[in-house]
Motif scaffolding. Structure first.
Motif, mmCIF file in Angstrom:
data_model
loop_
_atom_site.group_PDB
_atom_site.id
_atom_site.type_symbol
_atom_site.label_atom_id
_atom_site.label_comp_id
_atom_site.label_asym_id
_atom_site.label_seq_id
_atom_site.Cartn_x
_atom_site.Cartn_y
_atom_site.Cartn_z
ATOM 1 N N GLY A 1 0.776 -1.229 0.000
ATOM 2 C CA GLY A 1 0.000 0.000 0.000
ATOM 3 C C GLY A 1 0.805 1.275 0.000
ATOM 4 N N ARG A 2 2.084 1.189 0.319
ATOM 5 C CA ARG A 2 2.916 2.382 0.337
ATOM 6 C C ARG A 2 3.926 2.334 -0.811
ATOM 7 N NH1 ARG A 2 1.700 0.398 5.085
ATOM 8 N NH2 ARG A 2 0.708 1.677 6.639
ATOM 9 N N LEU A 3 4.755 1.300 -0.839
ATOM 10 C CA LEU A 3 5.719 1.165 -1.928
ATOM 11 C C LEU A 3 5.110 0.482 -3.148
ATOM 12 C CD1 LEU A 3 8.900 0.140 0.094
ATOM 13 C CD2 LEU A 3 8.342 2.370 -0.860
ATOM 14 N N ILE A 4 4.214 -0.470 -2.906
ATOM 15 C CA ILE A 4 3.522 -1.173 -3.987
ATOM 16 C C ILE A 4 2.034 -1.085 -3.705
ATOM 17 C CG2 ILE A 4 3.198 -3.355 -5.198
ATOM 18 C CD1 ILE A 4 6.041 -4.113 -4.390
ATOM 19 N N GLY A 5 1.283 -0.659 -4.687
ATOM 20 C CA GLY A 5 -0.150 -0.440 -4.515
ATOM 21 C C GLY A 5 -0.925 -1.721 -4.225
ATOM 22 N N LEU A 6 -2.102 -1.516 -3.671
ATOM 23 C CA LEU A 6 -3.004 -2.627 -3.377
ATOM 24 C C LEU A 6 -4.317 -2.414 -4.130
ATOM 25 C CD1 LEU A 6 -2.469 -2.956 0.484
ATOM 26 C CD2 LEU A 6 -1.416 -4.317 -1.321
ATOM 27 N N CYS A 7 -5.218 -3.369 -3.997
ATOM 28 C CA CYS A 7 -6.530 -3.260 -4.624
ATOM 29 C C CYS A 7 -7.274 -2.045 -4.076
ATOM 30 C CB CYS A 7 -7.336 -4.530 -4.363
ATOM 31 S SG CYS A 7 -6.565 -6.007 -5.031
ATOM 32 N N MET A 8 -8.250 -1.576 -4.821
ATOM 33 C CA MET A 8 -8.964 -0.352 -4.453
ATOM 34 C C MET A 8 -9.954 -0.554 -3.304
ATOM 35 S SD MET A 8 -7.673 1.899 -6.210
ATOM 36 C CE MET A 8 -8.106 3.181 -7.324
ATOM 37 N N MET A 9 -10.596 -1.710 -3.244
ATOM 38 C CA MET A 9 -11.652 -1.924 -2.249
ATOM 39 C C MET A 9 -11.064 -2.372 -0.908
ATOM 40 S SD MET A 9 -14.630 -3.639 -4.682
ATOM 41 C CE MET A 9 -14.581 -5.095 -3.745
ATOM 42 N N ASP A 10 -11.581 -1.796 0.177
ATOM 43 C CA ASP A 10 -11.105 -2.138 1.515
ATOM 44 C C ASP A 10 -11.421 -3.573 1.913
ATOM 45 O OD1 ASP A 10 -9.981 0.338 1.918
ATOM 46 O OD2 ASP A 10 -11.753 1.158 2.915
ATOM 47 N N ALA A 11 -12.418 -4.176 1.284
ATOM 48 C CA ALA A 11 -12.816 -5.537 1.638
ATOM 49 C C ALA A 11 -11.946 -6.600 0.956
ATOM 50 C CB ALA A 11 -14.279 -5.776 1.266
ATOM 51 N N MET A 12 -11.066 -6.202 0.072
ATOM 52 C CA MET A 12 -10.206 -7.170 -0.615
ATOM 53 C C MET A 12 -9.219 -7.781 0.372
ATOM 54 S SD MET A 12 -11.338 -7.232 -3.675
ATOM 55 C CE MET A 12 -10.128 -7.924 -4.765
ATOM 56 N N ARG A 13 -8.818 -9.005 0.095
ATOM 57 C CA ARG A 13 -7.959 -9.781 0.981
ATOM 58 C C ARG A 13 -6.642 -9.063 1.304
ATOM 59 N NH1 ARG A 13 -7.617 -14.649 2.891
ATOM 60 N NH2 ARG A 13 -5.590 -15.551 3.219
ATOM 61 N N CYS A 14 -6.084 -8.390 0.321
ATOM 62 C CA CYS A 14 -4.791 -7.723 0.542
ATOM 63 C C CYS A 14 -4.907 -6.607 1.578
ATOM 64 C CB CYS A 14 -4.240 -7.193 -0.769
ATOM 65 S SG CYS A 14 -5.341 -6.048 -1.626
ATOM 66 N N ARG A 15 -6.013 -5.904 1.588
ATOM 67 C CA ARG A 15 -6.205 -4.809 2.551
ATOM 68 C C ARG A 15 -6.753 -5.303 3.887
ATOM 69 N NH1 ARG A 15 -5.685 0.351 0.815
ATOM 70 N NH2 ARG A 15 -5.594 0.669 -1.429
ATOM 71 N N ALA A 16 -7.620 -6.312 3.855
ATOM 72 C CA ALA A 16 -8.297 -6.767 5.070
ATOM 73 C C ALA A 16 -7.480 -7.787 5.864
ATOM 74 C CB ALA A 16 -9.652 -7.367 4.712
ATOM 75 N N VAL A 17 -6.597 -8.546 5.189
ATOM 76 C CA VAL A 17 -5.874 -9.621 5.871
ATOM 77 C C VAL A 17 -4.355 -9.427 5.791
ATOM 78 C CG1 VAL A 17 -5.473 -12.115 5.938
ATOM 79 C CG2 VAL A 17 -7.753 -11.252 5.435
ATOM 80 N N MET A 18 -3.841 -9.300 4.572
ATOM 81 C CA MET A 18 -2.388 -9.266 4.396
ATOM 82 C C MET A 18 -1.747 -8.063 5.084
ATOM 83 S SD MET A 18 -0.061 -9.290 0.918
ATOM 84 C CE MET A 18 -0.398 -7.591 0.465
ATOM 85 N N THR A 19 -2.226 -6.874 4.798
ATOM 86 C CA THR A 19 -1.592 -5.667 5.339
ATOM 87 C C THR A 19 -1.620 -5.617 6.866
ATOM 88 O OG1 THR A 19 -2.062 -4.461 3.312
ATOM 89 C CG2 THR A 19 -1.574 -3.142 5.261
ATOM 90 N N PRO A 20 -2.774 -5.851 7.513
ATOM 91 C CA PRO A 20 -2.753 -5.821 8.985
ATOM 92 C C PRO A 20 -1.897 -6.935 9.585
ATOM 93 C CG PRO A 20 -5.022 -5.809 8.176
ATOM 94 C CD PRO A 20 -4.134 -5.990 7.006
ATOM 95 N N GLY A 21 -1.940 -8.115 8.990
ATOM 96 C CA GLY A 21 -1.138 -9.233 9.505
ATOM 97 C C GLY A 21 0.350 -8.953 9.408
ATOM 98 N N VAL A 22 0.778 -8.459 8.261
ATOM 99 C CA VAL A 22 2.195 -8.127 8.067
ATOM 100 C C VAL A 22 2.604 -7.007 9.016
ATOM 101 C CG1 VAL A 22 3.810 -7.088 6.421
ATOM 102 C CG2 VAL A 22 2.341 -8.973 5.701
ATOM 103 N N THR A 23 1.748 -6.026 9.189
ATOM 104 C CA THR A 23 2.060 -4.904 10.076
ATOM 105 C C THR A 23 2.231 -5.368 11.516
ATOM 106 O OG1 THR A 23 0.868 -3.382 8.621
ATOM 107 C CG2 THR A 23 1.267 -2.643 10.885
#
Length: 137
Positions: free
Chosen positions: A92-114
């Protein structure tokens, strides 16, 4: 007489466990969105690929920590903290993510990695502080 530190300590196990969970998680439960209907990939796929590389480097450093002592571990702590900070910055900062907040990358991957990266930074900082106190005492 100089005291020898234990070859493998609690911080070593914690760092290894966190790196392993991050690496395996990015292959399983923290993976980004799958391919599109046309077989192409969304941008979050590339964020996941970059994160796998960072997680692999963290895992390698965590394994190396098991076999070294003293100041080398402090240097590895610093490197792992920087790589963990990079892991926070990728999705989401260096490499973009999907537009919708409900997508797996925003809802699962980003918070888990953080969360895993912050825990890794905290563990590295704690280990550096403990090592510093041992050197002073």
């Amino acid at each position: 007489m100089e005291k020898k530190s234990k070859p493998v300590g609690v911080c070593d196990i914690v760092m290894l466990a966190l790196a392993l969970v991050l690496f395996i998680g990015l292959l399983t439960f923290l993976r980004p969105c799958g391919p599109k209907d046309d077989g192409g990939w969304m941008t979050c796929h590339w964020a996941g690929q970059a994160l796998r590389g960072v997680a692999g480097a963290l895992l390698l450093l965590a394994v190396v920590r098991l076999f070294v002592r003293g100041g080398v571990k402090t240097g590895l702590d610093m490197g792992m903290a920087v790589l963990a900070a990079l892991a926070i910055c990728v999705p989401g900062r260096l490499i973009g993510l999907c537009m919708m907040d409900a997508m797996r990358c925003r809802a699962v991957m980003t918070p888990g990695v953080t969360v895993l990266s912050i825990l890794m930074i905290a563990a590295a900082a704690a280990d550096m502080l403990l090592r510093r106190k041992k050197d002073i005492a």
